[in-house]
Design a protein around this motif. Sequence first.
Motif, mmCIF file in Angstrom:
data_model
loop_
_atom_site.group_PDB
_atom_site.id
_atom_site.type_symbol
_atom_site.label_atom_id
_atom_site.label_comp_id
_atom_site.label_asym_id
_atom_site.label_seq_id
_atom_site.Cartn_x
_atom_site.Cartn_y
_atom_site.Cartn_z
ATOM 1 N N LEU A 93 -5.686 13.376 11.294
ATOM 2 C CA LEU A 93 -4.744 12.284 11.516
ATOM 3 C C LEU A 93 -5.073 11.058 10.670
ATOM 4 N N VAL A 94 -6.369 10.787 10.444
ATOM 5 C CA VAL A 94 -6.731 9.666 9.569
ATOM 6 C C VAL A 94 -6.184 9.905 8.168
ATOM 7 N N ARG A 95 -6.293 11.131 7.684
ATOM 8 C CA ARG A 95 -5.757 11.450 6.355
ATOM 9 C C ARG A 95 -4.247 11.289 6.320
ATOM 10 N N GLN A 96 -3.576 11.705 7.405
ATOM 11 C CA GLN A 96 -2.127 11.540 7.455
ATOM 12 C C GLN A 96 -1.751 10.061 7.482
ATOM 13 N N ALA A 97 -2.521 9.274 8.211
ATOM 14 C CA ALA A 97 -2.231 7.852 8.330
ATOM 15 C C ALA A 97 -2.280 7.154 6.981
ATOM 16 N N GLY A 153 -8.863 4.357 17.026
ATOM 17 C CA GLY A 153 -9.123 3.904 18.392
ATOM 18 C C GLY A 153 -10.563 4.042 18.820
ATOM 19 N N GLU A 154 -11.191 5.151 18.494
ATOM 20 C CA GLU A 154 -12.607 5.324 18.808
ATOM 21 C C GLU A 154 -13.240 6.225 17.757
ATOM 22 N N VAL A 155 -14.201 5.694 17.042
ATOM 23 C CA VAL A 155 -14.905 6.452 16.012
ATOM 24 C C VAL A 155 -16.074 7.169 16.670
ATOM 25 N N ARG A 156 -15.993 8.491 16.747
ATOM 26 C CA ARG A 156 -17.081 9.216 17.402
ATOM 27 C C ARG A 156 -17.340 10.583 16.785
ATOM 28 N N VAL A 161 -0.983 1.310 11.753
ATOM 29 C CA VAL A 161 -1.000 2.744 12.032
ATOM 30 C C VAL A 161 -2.253 3.033 12.851
ATOM 31 N N LEU A 162 -2.055 3.470 14.089
ATOM 32 C CA LEU A 162 -3.148 3.713 15.025
ATOM 33 C C LEU A 162 -3.434 5.199 15.112
ATOM 34 N N VAL A 163 -4.707 5.564 15.042
ATOM 35 C CA VAL A 163 -5.133 6.952 15.198
ATOM 36 C C VAL A 163 -6.066 7.009 16.401
#
Length: 385
Positions: free
Chosen positions: A253-257, A268-271, A217-219
């Motif tokens: 989206l991370v929570r949904q994932a 994909g990119e933590v920022r 699962v990609l966010v």
Amino acid sequence: MVTSAAVARAAEQVRSQLARETADLTPEVVAAALRADGRPVGDVTVLAVLDVLRRDVLGAGPLEALLELEGVTDVLVNGPDAVYVDRGRGLELTEVRFADDAAVRRLAQRLAGTAGRRLDDASPYVDLRLADGTRLHAVLTPLARPGTSISLRVPRRRTFTLDELATAGGWGGEPLRLMRRVVAHRLAFLVSGGTGSGKTTLLNALLGEVPGDERLVLVEDTRELQPAHPHVVGLEARQANVEGVGSVDLRTLVRQALRMRPDRLVVGEVRGAEVVDLLAALNTGHEGGCGTIHANSAVDVPARVEGLALAAGLPSSAAHVQMRAGLDLVVHCVRDGGRRRLGEIAVLEHTDGRTHAVPAVRFDGSRPRFLPGADRLAALLEGAR
């Protein structure tokens, strides 16, 4: 012979007239507009002006040919007189020029408009993905100097395998075997590096090594990851529309994932604030999670994560504890001239309440140089956490 300056002036004349009328862009319409002031105009001029105007309203205009170049990753416009491309060998100045800054502005506004976004003096910058996957960032003058800035990040036409990437970067052999073992042992890692160092490309190739019976699962803020894997679900953030509503951020989206039964969660990119939820996820049984992060070196990654977590309201002590418990490695990418390659692997160790990245192995091409964290790396690859 019709000069480019004459064509540009004629195109501006036709553009102004067509702006006051509603008509399809055809050779007849262009010829009529050019002859409206009584001057004779040849077919060569009509066709040249038609070509200029079509580039104004189709695709990426004068940049279209650059986007089609083999191996191009970025097209950068710094005002009307400086257009660059990157084809993996560093930035190259091209011969493409715009008539003036107004032409650059029109192109930026049209591209933004195709994605339903507003770009004007009240909202002078955009960051979005176009329909073909190209990432657009634009800033209007006077915020941008020496003129309106356009940055286009071109999606890969195909995904490189890890073998191909290692061959291109000159880091086959032991580095390649190590990276395969990192994926196979489901270690959690962040790929770090500067802009254009190949972080996303490396992560893409590593995800292609994940066994086919696992669910990825990609966010992502903007879709860039396209791993060659049979079971991938992608979630992409969305910015607010012109009315200022409808935004969906990465943290949401991370929570949904986490509710989508991921075998491996990938950011994909933590920022931003999503780092808090990623750290939480990696501490709740989601092994093999990974993502990319901007950092000058592997050693700097814990401080970078701490800073992002603090901004999101997570205390420093909690961020360091979660890093140590949830993350195993930092894989750092570097860029030597135009070549992107794997630079080093660092392990995370916890001392005096803080997490530190300790270099384990550094690569000079395919030759590894083992450093103080090598024993810890070997233990992780043998299953000791």
